[in-house]
Design a protein around this motif. Sequence first.
Motif, PDB file in Angstrom:
ATOM      1  N   THR A 178       0.840  -1.192   0.000  1.00 45.57           N
ATOM      2  CA  THR A 178       0.000   0.000   0.000  1.00 45.57           C
ATOM      3  C   THR A 178       0.879   1.247   0.000  1.00 45.57           C
ATOM      4  OG1 THR A 178      -0.099   0.139   2.415  1.00 45.57           O
ATOM      5  CG2 THR A 178      -1.783  -1.217   1.305  1.00 45.57           C
ATOM      6  N   GLY A 180       0.735   3.496   2.210  1.00 41.85           N
ATOM      7  CA  GLY A 180       1.185   3.660   3.590  1.00 41.85           C
ATOM      8  C   GLY A 180       2.424   2.837   3.886  1.00 41.85           C
ATOM      9  N   ILE A 183       5.437   4.513   2.240  1.00 41.75           N
ATOM     10  CA  ILE A 183       5.903   5.709   2.949  1.00 41.75           C
ATOM     11  C   ILE A 183       6.676   5.311   4.205  1.00 41.75           C
ATOM     12  CG2 ILE A 183       5.143   7.733   4.247  1.00 41.75           C
ATOM     13  CD1 ILE A 183       2.882   8.044   2.226  1.00 41.75           C
ATOM     14  N   ASP A 184       6.159   4.333   4.957  1.00 33.59           N
ATOM     15  CA  ASP A 184       6.863   3.889   6.163  1.00 33.59           C
ATOM     16  C   ASP A 184       8.227   3.308   5.820  1.00 33.59           C
ATOM     17  OD1 ASP A 184       4.675   4.675   7.635  1.00 33.59           O
ATOM     18  OD2 ASP A 184       3.780   2.663   7.710  1.00 33.59           O
ATOM     19  N   ARG A 222      -3.272   6.483   1.935  1.00 34.82           N
ATOM     20  CA  ARG A 222      -2.372   5.440   2.425  1.00 34.82           C
ATOM     21  C   ARG A 222      -2.892   4.042   2.135  1.00 34.82           C
ATOM     22  NH1 ARG A 222       1.573   6.518   6.222  1.00 34.82           N
ATOM     23  NH2 ARG A 222       1.230   4.432   7.111  1.00 34.82           N
ATOM     24  N   SER A 223      -4.186   3.885   2.018  1.00 33.80           N
ATOM     25  CA  SER A 223      -4.753   2.554   1.839  1.00 33.80           C
ATOM     26  C   SER A 223      -4.674   2.049   0.401  1.00 33.80           C
ATOM     27  CB  SER A 223      -6.222   2.552   2.282  1.00 33.80           C
ATOM     28  OG  SER A 223      -6.965   3.504   1.519  1.00 33.80           O
TER      29      SER A 223
END
Length: 477
Positions: A178, A180, A183-184, A222-223
């Motif tokens: 995803t 998100g 990004i993490d 993010r999803s």
Amino acid sequence: MENTGDDDRIRAGQTEQANFPPEDIYAEDGSIRSDFLMHVGAAIADRDLLFLRRHVLRLHESELGDLLEAIQPEQRHQLVSLLGDDFDLSALTEVDEAIRLDIVDHMPNEQIAAAIGEMDSDDAVYILEDLDEADQDEILSKLPFTERIRLRRSLDYPESTAGRRMQTEFVAVPPFWTIGQTIDYLREDADLPESFSQIFVIDPTFRLLGAIDLDRILRTPRSAKIETVMRETNHPIPADMDQEEAAQLFEQYDLLSAAVVDENGRLVGVLTIDDVVDVIQEEAEEDLMRLGGVGDEELSDTTIDTVRSRAPWLLVNLLTAFLAASVISMFEATIEEIVALAVLMPIVAGMGGNAASQTMTVTVRALATRDLDIHNAWRVVRREAGVGVLHGLAFGLAIGSVAAFWFHDLNIGGVIAAAMLINMCAAALAGIMIPMLLDRAGADPAVSSSVFVTAVTDIVGFLAFLGLATWWFAVRY
């Protein structure tokens, strides 16, 4: 490094040089300021590390490269030695090859390996590729396994290919992640490249599936899955593609970066616009130098190397000059009878040579940029032939009038006017046809064209002028 009495200045920092504030090291003409060079030279001689660290280490790699080219060879070695591990090895990508090799030869391999470990892979390959294989192996053996494998893979690609130019540091994620998760990952992984603008999408075998720009990631929830927002990579660059062809893809499609793939479509690196700018500049300089018959000559080359570089094509030019002279010797009797011919015939050959050089320069550049191909070749040939005819008529009339007035003979004026028309047409055709034929034969037209084009215009010019004069005056008198 042994300490001397002068090293006390390093602790005190009271030298006049240390107070020198070079906000801009360049003069108005683009050269490095002479006062800055003077202070750097004095600091090197005095071993003034305080000045060097304050005013040299702060320079951008391109500025440091200009400085290395401006100072004397012995000063370069002393500067690199004084700076030690603080010396920015990436500055060597900005200097002539001879200077780069000279500096690297005076550096221990341990220092080179430590510096290469901190460099981008494309810059590291640029330094390593000119070293002897033994030095390469020793330097690579001191690097971590993963980094050593990446650099060795780049070095295995042929010179002047995208594989040699690419960076092996890139960011790649699977399509099922995803936004998100991505990004993490970007925030937490410490081994990612320092700067990047594009993330590539790959399958488990590292086959390239697509790409997604950072701005798209920031604008997407993010999803969302990566595979739903990625775009297909329409212009991946094969690692074995010539770097000039890769640069043309960047120009054609306005790319900022592009994925580099191997023969199986697996992602192996990324080519960025800063590398492509260097390629464009190098190729343009190379074409310009080859048009002059000087090959890969650089300003830092020695006298002997320069002589070796220029001599072969001068020898070929000498042979063609003898061929042109043999044409003149065929009309020796005519020249003896009409001295005006000896005065005027260099004009015909010279004008033809200059006209051919204009056409040849445009043609060679068009071939290099792929603007001239089989689809538009004959249209361009017809255009250049028309230009030759118009130039021949205009300059033939002008020169014929001057010659007739000068020697008080309309016959002389008419002969040189006709010869000028013939040679200008021949020059236009030679200027475009010879580079095209050489390119079709697989030869580099930038290297070979000028000698043959000059030979054609000289021979045709002399033959036309002296042949017409011989025929006309034989008929007339």
